[in-house]
Scaffold this motif. Structure first.
Motif, PDB file in Angstrom:
ATOM      1  N   LEU A   1       0.827  -1.203   0.000  1.00  0.00           N
ATOM      2  CA  LEU A   1       0.000   0.000   0.000  1.00  0.00           C
ATOM      3  C   LEU A   1       0.867   1.261   0.000  1.00  0.00           C
ATOM      4  CD1 LEU A   1      -2.847  -1.019   2.489  1.00  0.00           C
ATOM      5  CD2 LEU A   1      -2.971  -0.870  -0.004  1.00  0.00           C
ATOM      6  N   ASP A   2       1.967   1.243   0.765  1.00  0.00           N
ATOM      7  CA  ASP A   2       2.894   2.390   0.766  1.00  0.00           C
ATOM      8  C   ASP A   2       3.460   2.613  -0.635  1.00  0.00           C
ATOM      9  OD1 ASP A   2       2.428   2.715   3.416  1.00  0.00           O
ATOM     10  OD2 ASP A   2       4.329   1.843   4.101  1.00  0.00           O
ATOM     11  N   HIS A   3       3.854   1.545  -1.286  1.00  0.00           N
ATOM     12  CA  HIS A   3       4.442   1.684  -2.617  1.00  0.00           C
ATOM     13  C   HIS A   3       3.414   2.210  -3.606  1.00  0.00           C
ATOM     14  CE1 HIS A   3       7.310   0.816  -5.794  1.00  0.00           C
ATOM     15  NE2 HIS A   3       6.322   0.231  -6.490  1.00  0.00           N
ATOM     16  N   GLU A   4       2.185   1.705  -3.511  1.00  0.00           N
ATOM     17  CA  GLU A   4       1.145   2.194  -4.412  1.00  0.00           C
ATOM     18  C   GLU A   4       0.879   3.678  -4.203  1.00  0.00           C
ATOM     19  OE1 GLU A   4      -2.276  -0.194  -3.879  1.00  0.00           O
ATOM     20  OE2 GLU A   4      -1.455  -1.958  -4.901  1.00  0.00           O
ATOM     21  N   ALA A   5       0.862   4.140  -2.936  1.00  0.00           N
ATOM     22  CA  ALA A   5       0.643   5.567  -2.643  1.00  0.00           C
ATOM     23  C   ALA A   5       1.778   6.408  -3.211  1.00  0.00           C
ATOM     24  CB  ALA A   5       0.510   5.773  -1.138  1.00  0.00           C
ATOM     25  N   MET A   6       3.018   5.944  -3.071  1.00  0.00           N
ATOM     26  CA  MET A   6       4.153   6.700  -3.613  1.00  0.00           C
ATOM     27  C   MET A   6       4.119   6.729  -5.136  1.00  0.00           C
ATOM     28  SD  MET A   6       7.368   5.764  -1.059  1.00  0.00           S
ATOM     29  CE  MET A   6       7.228   3.987  -1.270  1.00  0.00           C
TER      30      MET A   6
END
Length: 537
Positions: free
Chosen positions: A32-37
């Motif tokens: 989820l962090d990677h998708e947000a970035m």
């Protein structure tokens, strides 16, 4: 035990559920962090491609009503980003959701973007923690004039993660419930199979079983449902002559063919079954178990059987002595009468005949059979046979030198065959038993013939089977071992024991014993002393 097994299994199931949930959430959070970035970076790239942003940065000052601020806010609202900040090469903001921040220096370094690189990171700024994407900003001539920084609120990422947890926990709870039910069923089955014993009870039972199995003087052999040996105690190893290598193997593989194997495998049924293993006489009993296996017990009857045979021999000797005593009394009365009648010559002749008969019998035996043990046996058997009305003869073809390797073994063979022959012909007219002992090289061939009824063809193998007999069992035990021992002794020396029909219609037992004689003594040469043999040394 039921509660302990259930508790352990439920604990394991719960631990597995928690572990799997954690292992699932950890990569999900990173994902989820990677998708947000990536989303922030994509918005930043889209913003940097807008020509109004670059044109406004070159032609207008940084104000809250400037074209850069208005265009950046439009994109922010359309993409639901937390902020879109456009800055020049001096780190000065030209747009920001908070108008008061326009014209000020940014709080985090944009050096990567100003160096022409794309940057993705999770960082904290004036608006809090966010997922960020930073890209360089170029003018129409592809000159670096600034950078665009876009942030996605980290709270939204966390909200997505938290939103997944209830569903995940529901699946984990379902799996835990299924695991708990399975654990309960397994625990109930274990409870029934262990008869609701506690672990301490099972441990005590195992210790008691080991002490009992290895302490008793009976052999115990346990077999599983497949007929393989799964347990042997110390006494069973001793009686059967096998070790731990027999565990896990079928009796046929561990013991070879024979009655002992048939009894252990259940092919011969009954109670107190007699069997011979090596030189031991065993009494075996086999009991099936609830799991489809069986437990066999073995008792050593060798000494008892020997005592029984000695008892039989002693009784026979007592009967013979009683008969001889009666005959001796008759002879003494006859001798006394001759002396009283002064018939001295007749008395001398009568005594000579009586003594001569015994001397001739002994001389005939020792002349043909030079081994002292075997000769003594045949002389004694001749006396017993005479008292039973049977003529016992040693064949004229018999020749046996005093070089037997195992005289006691041959005594056992001859004694058993002669006893059986005497029993077969006793009480019949013209009863006769003939013993023939011949030597072929180092091989001894023994034949015992009688004038009895013989052995039917269909029973000629059965007579050598342990426990099989046509005679009534004696009071001290069972019959059916003598001929079995005869064959065992012969086969142990590589020979054989067979039965056929004698010339007169009776039975003829033939025993072949290879290597039964030792090497002949060498004739002493000049100046050479004869080497002592094992017997005279």
């Amino acid at each position: 035990m039921f509660s302990q097994v259930l508790l352990m299994q439920v604990t394991i199931a719960a631990g597995v559920a928690v572990l799997v949930t954690g292992l699932f959430l950890a990569p999900l959070s990173k994902q989820l962090d990677h998708e947000a970035m990536r989303r922030a970076l994509a918005i930043a790239e889209t913003t940097a491609q807008d020509p109004q942003i670059a044109q406004g940065l070159l032609t207008t000052p940084p104000t809250k009503d400037g074209p850069v601020q208005q265009e950046a806010e439009r994109i922010r609202r359309a993409t639901h980003a937390e902020y879109i900040v456009v800055l020049d090469r001096h780190w000065v903001r030209w747009s920001h959701p908070t108008a008061s921040q326009i014209g000020r220096i940014v709080s985090t370094s944009p050096s990567g973007a100003l160096a022409g690189k794309e940057v993705m990171e999770i960082d904290r700024g004036t608006l809090g923690r966010s997922a960020r994407g930073k890209v360089p900003l170029y003018d129409a001539h592809h000159r670096l004039i600034g950078a665009v920084s876009v942030g996605i609120a980290y709270d939204s990422v966390r909200a997505r993660l938290i939103g997944v947890i209830p569903g995940l926990l529901a699946y984990a709870g379902g799996a835990l419930a299924v695991g708990a039910l399975a654990a309960w069923l397994i625990a109930r089955r274990v409870q029934r199979q262990t008869r609701d014993l506690a672990f301490s009870d099972i441990s005590a039972l195992l210790a008691e079983r080991e002490a009992m199995l290895h302490g008793i003087r009976e052999g115990v052999v346990a077999l599983d449902r497949g007929g393989r040996i799964r347990l042997l105690n110390d006494e069973a190893r001793r009686l059967l002559g096998i070790g731990d290598e027999a565990v896990g193997r079928a009796p046929d593989e561990a013991l070879g063919e024979g009655r002992t194997t048939d009894v252990l495998a259940g092919r011969v049924t009954g109670t107190d079954l007699l069997t011979v293993r090596g030189r031991r006489v065993l009494v075996a009993n086999r009991m099936p178990t609830d799991d489809g296996g069986a437990v066999a017990t073995l008792r050593d009857r060798t000494e008892l059987e020997q005592l029984g045979r000695e008892l039989d021999s002693t009784r026979g000797l007592i009967d013979a002595l009683r008969a001889q005593d009666h005959e001796h009394a008759n002879r003494m009365h006859t001798l006394l009468g001759l002396l009283e009648l002064e018939m001295y010559d007749d008395a001398v002749e009568f005594v000579g005949e009586v003594v001569g008969d015994h001397r001739v019998t002994a001389e005939q035996v020792t002349e043909k059979v030079q081994d002292p043990l075997l000769a003594a046996l045949l002389v004694g058997k001749a006396t017993v046979a005479a008292e039973r009305g049977v003529a016992l003869w040693v064949s004229e073809r018999s020749r046996l030198p005093d070089r037997l390797v195992d005289p006691r073994g041959l005594v056992t063979v001859v004694g058993n065959l002669v006893d059986n022959a005497l029993d077969a012909v006793a009480g019949t007219p013209h009863a006769r038993v003939e013993v023939e002992l011949r030597v072929e090289g180092r091989t001894v061939v023994l034949r015992v013939r009688d004038t009895g009824p013989g052995v039917p063809v269909d029973q000629r193998e059965l007579v050598f089977t342990e426990g099989w007999s046509t005679k009534r069992a004696p009071v001290h035990g069972k019959r059916g071992l003598g001929l079995s021992l005869v064959r065992r002794l012969a086969e142990r020396q590589g020979g054989s024991a067979t039965v056929d029909t004698a010339g007169g219609g009776g039975a003829e037992f033939t025993v072949v014993l290879p290597e039964a004689l030792g090497e002949p003594e060498l004739e002493p040469g000049p100046g050479r002393q004869p080497e002592p043999t094992a017997r005279n040394s």
